[in-house]
Scaffold this motif. Structure first.
Motif: not given
Ligand code: URP
Ligand code: ZN
Ligand code: ZN
Length: 472
Positions: A349-351, A399-403, A420-422, A427-428
């Motif tokens: 939802l954020w991306h 600003a952080a990304s993850r796949t 596979g979506r980056t 959430a840290t």
């Protein structure tokens, strides 16, 4: 035990502002600039990050017995995965078998949920009707904190409600001040279409969306809305996936009716081409109801969310692994319906929402947390960054990304519909009633930490509806 989240930007449903947040025990104790650090306080540096209410997923099915098998994420593994993604509360479903006493089913689900790592509430499904159901709805509402009831308009010969049950149950909800919810698909039509497709030799997963076209959903959404209108109850429609359902909601809301709409992260992103993939495991991994739709429906759902016709985002988290999905290898009608998502909803939802400019950060908070808390009477204990609220918080790195991948997710399933979506927005840290349950990739979820959330009846929306319609 206290924790200071220092130097972040608090985002709530209204606005964003720089503030520290002090957690004392299970609650938020103070919010303000440059808060003092009491002795013994752990300090989390949230510089450059956002501090938001933890997500509320109002639609999950942990360890659900369904279609001859049991969903593979249980209340512990599923809520733990949610914490890894920033979701701190779920509303799951008690689903009695037809003829099963409601209280018996409720006690069974309460027992299963004792291992939950995050807080949980229950909607209770009405799958049949007699005097005992009428009575037990009252008992659940007055003694056990159940203020919403679910109605499946699909799954004929299993848990489907006909119109008589809908009318009886909606009427009882009005008496109690509870909110009825529906899974809107015309189960009679689905049954007929499934049979016709299998007779024509269409037995693979491509038959699944063919047996549940948008009109089947639109008809049921509209029927539930019109029944609610005649009786005078507010209504919540789960997992809206298509334009006809959305139009039915928008029309009713335009006429002043109190109808709420939920959309799933998956329905916003995934289209029906997945069912035509020749790899059975891949196609079956996407079998859920309502199915994923042709692309134009995704755009319409985003617009519905932006326009305020859809209010909550959920996952319908209901995991089945490949060996379970294989039950439908020769007949798509036997593929257990359900997909995962609890760990990825917030990032997705954020991306795709905030990242694309469709949602502001505060709108993100509303559709992932606050609106669900308000509609289902958990607010302001949940869904708010406020002094006295439960310290269910997510520290969010925009600003952080993850796949996303099934290889790395914490959900107990061998498949991920977002594989596979980056995504950017991660959430840290996640706090569950003050407990730091997720910290920079370290899952510290505690089995049994989750508490059952009793929910009051009535509430602003139900009361406003009562005044408007005179019902109840
Ligand atoms: O396919 C789905 N959605 N499975 C879970 C049960 C339901 O209909 O919500
Ligand atoms: Zn459903
Ligand atoms: Zn569901």
């Amino acid at each position: 035990m206290s924790t200071l989240i220092r130097g972040g930007t608090v985002v709530d449903a209204e606005h964003s502002y720089r503030a520290d947040v002090l957690i004392a025990g299970e609650r938020i104790a103070a919010i303000g600039e440059d808060l003092e650090v009491p002795i013994g306080t752990e300090v989390i540096d949230a510089g450059g990050q956002l501090v938001m209410p933890g997500g509320i997923d109002p639609h999950t099915h942990m360890q659900l017995p369904f279609m001859g098998t049991v969903a593979s994420d249980d209340f512990y593994s599923g809520t733990a995965a949610g914490l890894a993604g920033g979701t701190t509360s779920i509303i799951d479903f008690v689903i009695p078998n037809p003829q099963q006493p409601l209280m018996e089913a409720f006690e069974t689900w309460r027992g299963w949920a004792e291992k939950a790592a995050a807080d949980y509430a229950f909607h209770v499904a009405i799958t049949w009707w007699d005097e005992s159901v009428h009575r037990d709805m009252g008992l659940l509402a007055s003694e056990h904190g159940v203020s919403s009831f679910k109605h499946f308009m699909a799954y004929k010969n299993a848990i489907m409600c006909d119109d008589e049950v809908l009318v009886n149950s909606f009427s009882r909800c009005i008496e109690l001040g509870a909110l009825p919810t529906v899974h809107a698909e015309n189960g009679e039509l689905v049954f007929r279409l499934q049979k016709a497709l299998v007779e024509r030799g269409i037995t693979g997963p491509e038959g699944h969306p063919m047996s549940r076209p948008p009109a089947v959903e639109g008809e049921a959404a509209n029927r539930a809305i019109r029944i609610a209108e005649v009786l005078g109850t507010p209504l919540y429609i789960v997992h809206n996936s298509c334009i006809p359902a959305l139009q039915a909601i928008a029309r009713a809301r335009g006429e002043g009716q109190r109808v709420f709409g939920e959309v799933l992260a998956g329905h916003l992103l995934i289209d029906d081409s997945v069912y035509r993939n020749p790899d059975f495991e891949f196609a079956a991994g996407h079998v859920m109801s309502p199915p994923f739709r042709p692309k134009e429906h995704q755009e319409a759902l985003w617009q519905g969310l932006q326009a305020g016709h859809l209010h909550t985002t959920a996952t319908d988290h209901c995991c089945f692994c490949a060996p379970q999905k294989a039950a439908g290898k020769d007949d798509f009608t036997k593929i257990p319906n359900g997909c995962a998502g609890i760990e990825d909803r917030m990032s997705v939802l954020w991306h795709y929402g905030v990242g694309s400019g469709r949602l502001t950060p505060s709108e993100f908070v509303r559709v992932t947390s606050t609106n669900a808390a308000q509609i289902f009477n958990l607010y302001p204990r949940k869904g708010a960054v406020a002094v006295g609220a439960d310290a269910d918080l997510v520290v969010w790195d925009p600003a952080a990304s993850r796949t996303i991948s099934a290889k790395t997710h914490h959900q107990n399933i061998d498949f991920n519909v977002f594989e596979g979506r980056t995504v950017t927005g991660v959430a840290t840290h996640t706090f569950s009633r003050g407990l730091l349950a997720w910290a920079n990739g370290d899952l510290r979820a505690v089995r049994g930490h989750g508490r059952y959330l009793k929910r009051p009846l009535g509430g602003d929306y139900v009361e406003a509806n009562r005044r408007r319609t005179g019902a109840g």
